[in-house]
Design an enzyme around this catalytic site. Structure first.
Site, short mmCIF file in Angstrom:
data_model
loop_
_atom_site.label_atom_id
_atom_site.label_comp_id
_atom_site.label_asym_id
_atom_site.label_seq_id
_atom_site.Cartn_x
_atom_site.Cartn_y
_atom_site.Cartn_z
N GLY A 268 8.25 2.07 14.48
CA GLY A 268 7.79 0.68 14.48
C GLY A 268 6.30 0.56 12.98
N SER A 269 5.59 1.62 13.17
CA SER A 269 4.37 1.52 13.19
C SER A 269 3.51 1.03 11.43
CB SER A 269 3.88 3.34 12.99
OG SER A 269 2.15 3.35 12.47
N HIS A 270 2.89 -0.11 11.52
CA HIS A 270 2.77 -0.45 10.89
C HIS A 270 1.33 0.14 9.52
CE1 HIS A 270 3.17 -4.92 12.55
NE2 HIS A 270 3.86 -3.96 11.84
#
Length: 364
Positions: free
Chosen positions: A89-91
């Site tokens: 889920g890395s921005h």
């Protein structure tokens, strides 16, 4: 000398630093806003928020400032693709992929697991629209070996020239993005757009944002205490590493013709460790409570992994901040991803192993 609305503050103050290179991605400067009702609810003297959720319309948050320097370097070097690393889920991975495509670069990413939430799935849907080349690893413990294998694979392919971006965009060039951010805040204070804060709170993940703010504040003579709230494992987020990053960026600025800045020491770094919870991406009770509190008093959105933990730290220290002016630096993107999410074709654009993530029930 007249000031250009399109120029960065670091270039205005130190023109020689234009040699570092820069590509305009964001909408800067971002505003500083006052939230008296929320301040009263928390019990702090005065609450300001630096709205870095508004750094870009394609995607906002703290990664945009870093990528303006990093992607400029990749383009200047003739690279055709960029490779980076982050959680599912890395921005940072999402921002890198979106802006890499925007400037004509192909995004590659090495993904490690994190607890699955609806937000993580939304990030993956948005990411899929960039048609990235993704390599999943089984666990964070397997990351160094997988990274080595990927580097070797990239080297052996010899078809293109990869450009590596560290996790969180926390390279020396990425740190310069937040040196500029601190100078931008100093300019807003000097111009009377906002008052000087006593303390500044910011999420600390890969340390680049925190390192840049500390270095930039010293460069600007901004005497506010900058407080990083650790939201990742201590092995990748600690005071010595933050100081090291700040000093590498300082060297880069000096070599570009900028000023010589006194060395940052680990003792100059304030990091809070008590709000991390059980692990990366794991919700905390105090984080969930503060999400509701903030939502009830303003239109600011927090998420459990970074921003809620940071704001929870500020709220927990309210008694000592009762007579202080506090600035919370908001690092979550405020861009509307719904058009991207609606257009996503995960069956076509994500690896087969990712599709099962969307069929697994989320924990309650």
């Amino acid at each position: 000398m007249g000031r250009s609305m399109n120029d960065l503050e670091i270039f205005e103050r130190f023109p020689a630093t234009r040699a570092l290179g820069h590509v305009r991605l964001g909408q800067l400067p971002t505003p500083v806003e006052s939230y008296p009702t929320l301040a009263a609810e928390l019990g702090v003297g005065e609450l300001l928020i630096k709205r870095d959720d508004l750094t870009g319309s394609l995607y906002g948050g703290n990664k945009v400032r870093k990528l303006e320097f990093i992607l400029a370097d990749a383009l200047a070097g003739g690279h055709e693709r960029v490779w980076t690393v982050g959680a599912l889920g890395s921005h940072h991975v999402l921002a890198t992929a979106l802006y890499a495509r925007e400037v004509g670069l192909e995004p590659h990413a090495l993904h490690f697991p994190q607890p699955m939430t609806a937000h993580v799935l939304e990030v993956l849907r948005a990411l899929s629209t960039t048609q990235p080349v993704l390599t999943p690893v089984e666990s964070k413990n397997g990351l160094p070996f997988a990274m080595a294998k990927t580097h070797i694979r990239e080297w052996l392919s010899r078809d293109k020239n990869p450009y590596y971006i560290p996790g969180g965009g926390s390279s020396p060039l990425g740190v310069v993005g937040y040196v500029n951010a601190a100078l931008e805040l100093a300019r807003q204070i000097e111009d009377g757009e906002c008052p000087k804060p006593d303390e500044i709170y910011v999420a600390a993940g890969t340390c680049g944002t925190l390192a840049g703010l500390i270095l930039g504040a010293r460069l600007a003579g901004l005497r506010a205490t900058i407080v990083g709230v650790r939201v990742v494992d201590k092995v990748v987020c600690n005071a010595p590493l933050t100081a090291h990053m700040a000093n590498k960026a300082s060297q880069l600025i000096r070599e570009a013709g900028g000023p010589d800045i006194p060395k940052i020491c680990a003792g100059d770094v304030t990091l809070l460790d008590d709000f991390f919870g059980e692990g990366y991406g794991e919700e905390t009770p105090e984080g969930l409570r503060v999400i509701e509190t903030v939502a009830a008093h303003c239109d600011l959105e927090l998420e459990p992994t970074y921003t809620a933990k940071t704001f929870a730290a500020l709220a927990a220290r309210a008694q000592s901040l009762a007579d202080k002016r506090v600035l919370y630096w908001h690092t979550l993107s405020g861009a509307d991803l719904s058009p991207l999410i609606a257009s996503a074709n995960i069956d076509r654009d994500l690896p087969p192993s990712y599709r099962a993530l969307f069929d697994t029930p989320l924990p309650h």
